[in-house]
Motif scaffolding. Structure first.
Motif, PDB file in Angstrom:
ATOM      1  N   PHE A  50       0.823  -1.214   0.000  1.00  0.00           N
ATOM      2  CA  PHE A  50       0.000   0.000   0.000  1.00  0.00           C
ATOM      3  C   PHE A  50       0.853   1.259   0.000  1.00  0.00           C
ATOM      4  N   ARG A  51       0.622   2.116  -0.977  1.00  0.00           N
ATOM      5  CA  ARG A  51       1.312   3.410  -0.993  1.00  0.00           C
ATOM      6  C   ARG A  51       0.330   4.457  -1.474  1.00  0.00           C
ATOM      7  N   ARG A  52       0.330   5.591  -0.756  1.00  0.00           N
ATOM      8  CA  ARG A  52      -0.621   6.642  -1.102  1.00  0.00           C
ATOM      9  C   ARG A  52      -0.028   7.524  -2.191  1.00  0.00           C
ATOM     10  N   GLU A  53       0.151   6.948  -3.373  1.00  0.00           N
ATOM     11  CA  GLU A  53       0.706   7.692  -4.497  1.00  0.00           C
ATOM     12  C   GLU A  53      -0.428   8.250  -5.330  1.00  0.00           C
ATOM     13  N   ARG A  54      -0.085   9.150  -6.256  1.00  0.00           N
ATOM     14  CA  ARG A  54      -1.108   9.653  -7.166  1.00  0.00           C
ATOM     15  C   ARG A  54      -1.432   8.554  -8.169  1.00  0.00           C
ATOM     16  N   LYS A 112      -2.060   5.023 -14.656  1.00  0.00           N
ATOM     17  CA  LYS A 112      -1.903   3.697 -15.245  1.00  0.00           C
ATOM     18  C   LYS A 112      -0.620   3.044 -14.705  1.00  0.00           C
ATOM     19  N   GLY A 113      -0.763   1.861 -14.145  1.00  0.00           N
ATOM     20  CA  GLY A 113       0.415   1.168 -13.626  1.00  0.00           C
ATOM     21  C   GLY A 113       0.830   1.607 -12.239  1.00  0.00           C
ATOM     22  N   ARG A 114       0.049   2.521 -11.651  1.00  0.00           N
ATOM     23  CA  ARG A 114       0.392   2.934 -10.279  1.00  0.00           C
ATOM     24  C   ARG A 114      -0.886   2.991  -9.439  1.00  0.00           C
ATOM     25  N   TYR A 115      -0.904   2.200  -8.407  1.00  0.00           N
ATOM     26  CA  TYR A 115      -2.103   2.064  -7.586  1.00  0.00           C
ATOM     27  C   TYR A 115      -1.749   2.280  -6.124  1.00  0.00           C
ATOM     28  N   ARG A 116      -2.789   2.477  -5.314  1.00  0.00           N
ATOM     29  CA  ARG A 116      -2.538   2.635  -3.870  1.00  0.00           C
ATOM     30  C   ARG A 116      -2.524   1.280  -3.180  1.00  0.00           C
ATOM     31  N   TYR A 138       0.257  -5.114  -6.004  1.00  0.00           N
ATOM     32  CA  TYR A 138       0.707  -6.439  -5.570  1.00  0.00           C
ATOM     33  C   TYR A 138       2.159  -6.646  -5.940  1.00  0.00           C
ATOM     34  N   GLN A 139       2.896  -7.219  -5.040  1.00  0.00           N
ATOM     35  CA  GLN A 139       4.287  -7.531  -5.350  1.00  0.00           C
ATOM     36  C   GLN A 139       4.560  -9.021  -5.178  1.00  0.00           C
ATOM     37  N   ILE A 140       5.403  -9.500  -6.071  1.00  0.00           N
ATOM     38  CA  ILE A 140       5.960 -10.836  -5.936  1.00  0.00           C
ATOM     39  C   ILE A 140       7.435 -10.588  -5.646  1.00  0.00           C
ATOM     40  N   VAL A 144      19.374   4.484  -8.382  1.00  0.00           N
ATOM     41  CA  VAL A 144      19.587   4.536  -6.932  1.00  0.00           C
ATOM     42  C   VAL A 144      18.492   3.847  -6.121  1.00  0.00           C
ATOM     43  N   ARG A 145      17.255   3.744  -6.658  1.00  0.00           N
ATOM     44  CA  ARG A 145      16.160   3.118  -5.922  1.00  0.00           C
ATOM     45  C   ARG A 145      15.687   4.019  -4.776  1.00  0.00           C
ATOM     46  N   GLY A 146      14.390   3.866  -4.446  1.00  0.00           N
ATOM     47  CA  GLY A 146      13.783   4.808  -3.508  1.00  0.00           C
ATOM     48  C   GLY A 146      13.781   4.377  -2.048  1.00  0.00           C
ATOM     49  N   ASN A 187       7.697   2.414 -16.213  1.00  0.00           N
ATOM     50  CA  ASN A 187       8.211   1.294 -16.991  1.00  0.00           C
ATOM     51  C   ASN A 187       8.994   0.255 -16.185  1.00  0.00           C
ATOM     52  N   ALA A 188       9.121   0.460 -14.871  1.00  0.00           N
ATOM     53  CA  ALA A 188       9.856  -0.520 -14.062  1.00  0.00           C
ATOM     54  C   ALA A 188       8.933  -1.688 -13.688  1.00  0.00           C
ATOM     55  N   ILE A 189       9.280  -2.879 -14.169  1.00  0.00           N
ATOM     56  CA  ILE A 189       8.488  -4.050 -13.781  1.00  0.00           C
ATOM     57  C   ILE A 189       8.896  -4.499 -12.387  1.00  0.00           C
ATOM     58  N   LEU A 190      10.162  -4.330 -12.083  1.00  0.00           N
ATOM     59  CA  LEU A 190      10.627  -4.838 -10.791  1.00  0.00           C
ATOM     60  C   LEU A 190      11.903  -4.115 -10.395  1.00  0.00           C
ATOM     61  N   ILE A 202       8.757  -7.640  -7.639  1.00  0.00           N
ATOM     62  CA  ILE A 202       8.156  -7.459  -8.960  1.00  0.00           C
ATOM     63  C   ILE A 202       6.808  -6.781  -8.750  1.00  0.00           C
ATOM     64  N   GLY A 203       6.505  -5.770  -9.545  1.00  0.00           N
ATOM     65  CA  GLY A 203       5.163  -5.193  -9.512  1.00  0.00           C
ATOM     66  C   GLY A 203       4.247  -6.115 -10.308  1.00  0.00           C
ATOM     67  N   GLU A 204       3.424  -6.872  -9.587  1.00  0.00           N
ATOM     68  CA  GLU A 204       2.618  -7.885 -10.288  1.00  0.00           C
ATOM     69  C   GLU A 204       1.598  -7.226 -11.226  1.00  0.00           C
TER      70      GLU A 204
HETATM   71  P1  AMP Z   1       9.863  -0.750  -5.016  1.00  0.00           P
HETATM   72  O1  AMP Z   1       9.298  -1.509  -3.864  1.00  0.00           O
HETATM   73  O2  AMP Z   1       9.583   0.714  -4.968  1.00  0.00           O
HETATM   74  O3  AMP Z   1      11.266  -1.104  -5.292  1.00  0.00           O
HETATM   75  O4  AMP Z   1       9.036  -1.236  -6.294  1.00  0.00           O
HETATM   76  C1  AMP Z   1       9.206  -2.483  -6.888  1.00  0.00           C
HETATM   77  C2  AMP Z   1       8.214  -2.627  -8.011  1.00  0.00           C
HETATM   78  O5  AMP Z   1       6.881  -2.566  -7.494  1.00  0.00           O
HETATM   79  C3  AMP Z   1       8.259  -1.510  -9.034  1.00  0.00           C
HETATM   80  O6  AMP Z   1       9.227  -1.785 -10.009  1.00  0.00           O
HETATM   81  C4  AMP Z   1       6.874  -1.533  -9.592  1.00  0.00           C
HETATM   82  O7  AMP Z   1       6.776  -2.517 -10.614  1.00  0.00           O
HETATM   83  C5  AMP Z   1       6.034  -1.964  -8.422  1.00  0.00           C
HETATM   84  N1  AMP Z   1       5.342  -0.809  -7.808  1.00  0.00           N
HETATM   85  C6  AMP Z   1       5.830   0.075  -6.917  1.00  0.00           C
HETATM   86  N2  AMP Z   1       4.890   0.981  -6.561  1.00  0.00           N
HETATM   87  C7  AMP Z   1       3.783   0.662  -7.254  1.00  0.00           C
HETATM   88  C8  AMP Z   1       2.464   1.208  -7.335  1.00  0.00           C
HETATM   89  N3  AMP Z   1       2.083   2.250  -6.610  1.00  0.00           N
HETATM   90  N4  AMP Z   1       1.571   0.610  -8.171  1.00  0.00           N
HETATM   91  C9  AMP Z   1       1.922  -0.471  -8.911  1.00  0.00           C
HETATM   92  N5  AMP Z   1       3.140  -1.036  -8.864  1.00  0.00           N
HETATM   93  C10 AMP Z   1       4.061  -0.476  -8.061  1.00  0.00           C
END
Ligand code: AMP
Length: 430
Positions: free
Chosen positions: A119-123, A126-130, A133-135, A269-271, A291-294, A318-320
């Motif tokens: 869960f992240r309170r981002e804006r 497409k491809g970004r949700y609050r 799912y991660q694998i 650098v990663r966040g 564009n980052a899948i993982l 991985i961003g599922e």
């Molecule tokens: P992170 O945990 O920030 O290293 O993110 C790993 C991966 O999770 C990213 O490469 C994305 O594929 C995915 N991810 C991160 N934040 C989100 C989000 N808000 N919505 C969808 N996928 C996300």
């Protein structure tokens, strides 16, 4: 339908047939990770807020801006409530569990994987949700068990390349960097701060803030006007100490030996604050701006920062959602239709339909049943609409004789078969 309640902003329902693709991905993951000897770990969605403050880092966007966190109700008036958070990522939870259950007492390295919501309170976009799912997978353990070995880094990267290949995802890029360690990072950060002093006033507001709070993140800025400035800033590669340099060289050497292509990206650098040494991202063109899948990397000091013993580790997430999106844009996954629509005809036939459906399902046939009140025409139309391959007609005569009319809905051909022969017949015709 006034005032109907909708899904919360940034969350979404995953519906069939899309869930078929999710299941396909998860089945492939479980199957592949098993041969690399990874085992599943499930940690709670709810954690103590401090866990993320101490690992991901208080100055990161994730913790400072994007967490769903709140003070839990106190048990007594005199007590303070505990601060809870919905996990924004899963590595911190895995390392907490490693420490809490003294998993270093188990032999060798621990290899875990997880699949679950974050869960992240981002804006939202497409491809970004609050809720997304991660694998992910983590390898962690004492140095003596080999946890710092560059071959562990490569094992993970090679597993990821195999996964994407197995899923049929083509055109991915692996971007690789080393972000140094506790020895060399402070020296680099100082150099970066010094260099930023003279130029930061001309940069975007985010960079101005990051220059103060988390200068590494300046390298991550995507604002076009800032790019020429960033290109001239000092590079981490030039500050790596001898051991980090050797480690990174070895990672690249083994990676090349196993034929996993990669691109060096000195600005990656990663966040999250906990990363050390190897950091990486896999990207894919089909995803557009997100564009980052993982992403992933080493976190050699994380266990200690959470009060545990030294336990170097490396992991990825991985961003599922994005992986599924990539699959949908390339190959797609075909949904397996129901094999047989059982059409009971007339009063009392639901009982027979239920018994027959149970028997067929036991034999691995996918069955949908109709209802005895449906007319034959309606049943056949429904069966076709639902995409069933066969309709099985079950009236009183059939129930008495044990012989059923099995209609192939794509050819229209109809045959009479005994109850015991239905499954074999359905399976024989693809
Ligand atoms: P992170 O945990 O920030 O290293 O993110 C790993 C991966 O999770 C990213 O490469 C994305 O594929 C995915 N991810 C991160 N934040 C989100 C989000 N808000 N919505 C969808 N996928 C996300």
């Amino acid at each position: 339908m006034a005032n109907s309640i909708r899904a919360v902003r940034g969350t979404r329902d995953l519906l069939p047939p899309e869930t078929e693709t999710w299941n396909f991905v998860e089945a492939a993951v479980r199957d592949l990770f098993r041969v690399y000897n990874f085992q599943e770990i499930r940690t709670p969605v709810l954690e103590d807020l401090q866990l993320f403050q101490r690992s991901v880092g208080e100055e990161t966007d994730i913790v400072s801006k994007e967490m769903f966190a709140w003070e839990d109700r106190a048990r007594a008036q005199s007590e303070k409530g505990q601060w809870l958070a919905l996990r924004p990522e899963n590595t911190a939870g895995v390392v907490r569990a490693y420490i809490e259950h003294k998993l270093w007492e188990r032999p060798g390295l621990q290899r875990f994987y997880y699949i679950g919501p974050q869960f992240r309170r981002e804006r939202p976009q497409k491809g970004r949700y609050r809720q997304f799912y991660q694998i992910g997978a983590e390898v962690i353990g004492p140095s003596a068990a080999g946890s710092e070995s560059p071959s562990v880094d490569v094992e993970l990267l090679e597993m990821l390349a195999s996964l994407l290949d197995r899923l049929g995802i083509q055109g991915w890029n692996l971007n690789l960097n080393s972000v140094g360690c506790a020895n060399d990072r402070p020296i680099y950060l100082q150099a970066l701060r010094d260099a930023l002093k003279d130029v930061v006033h001309a940069m975007c507001v985010d960079c101005q803030r990051r220059a103060e709070t988390n200068p590494l993140r300046v390298l991550d800025c995507k604002v076009p006007e800032d790019q020429p400035v960033i290109e001239k800033l000092p590079r981490m590669n030039d500050y790596l100490d001898a051991s980090c340099r050797a480690h990174f060289a070895e990672v690249q050497k083994i990676l090349s030996a196993v034929s996993v292509p990669f691109t060096l990206d000195h600005r990656l650098v990663r966040g999250l604050d906990y990363y050390t040494r190897t950091a990486f991202e896999f990207t894919h063109g089909a995803l557009g701006s997100q564009n980052a899948i993982l992403g992933g990397g080493r976190y050699d000091g994380l266990s200690e920062s959470l009060g545990g013993p030294p336990a170097p580790g490396i992991g990825f997430a991985i961003g599922e959602d994005r992986l599924v999106m990539t699959l949908q844009e390339s190959a797609g996954v075909s949904v397996r239709p129901a094999d047989v629509y059982v059409a009971p005809l007339g009063a009392g036939m639901n009982v027979h339909a239920a018994k027959l459906a149970r028997e067929l399902r036991r034999q691995g046939v996918a069955v949908i049943t109709g209802d005895e009140t449906f007319k034959l025409k309606k049943s056949l139309e429904t069966a076709s609409k639902l995409g069933a391959r066969f309709a099985l007609i079950l009236g009183e005569n059939e129930a008495n004789s044990g012989q059923f009319a099995l209609k192939n809905l794509s050819t229209g051909e109809q045959v009479t078969v005994g109850a015991n022969a239905i499954a074999a017949r359905v399976k024989a015709i693809a």
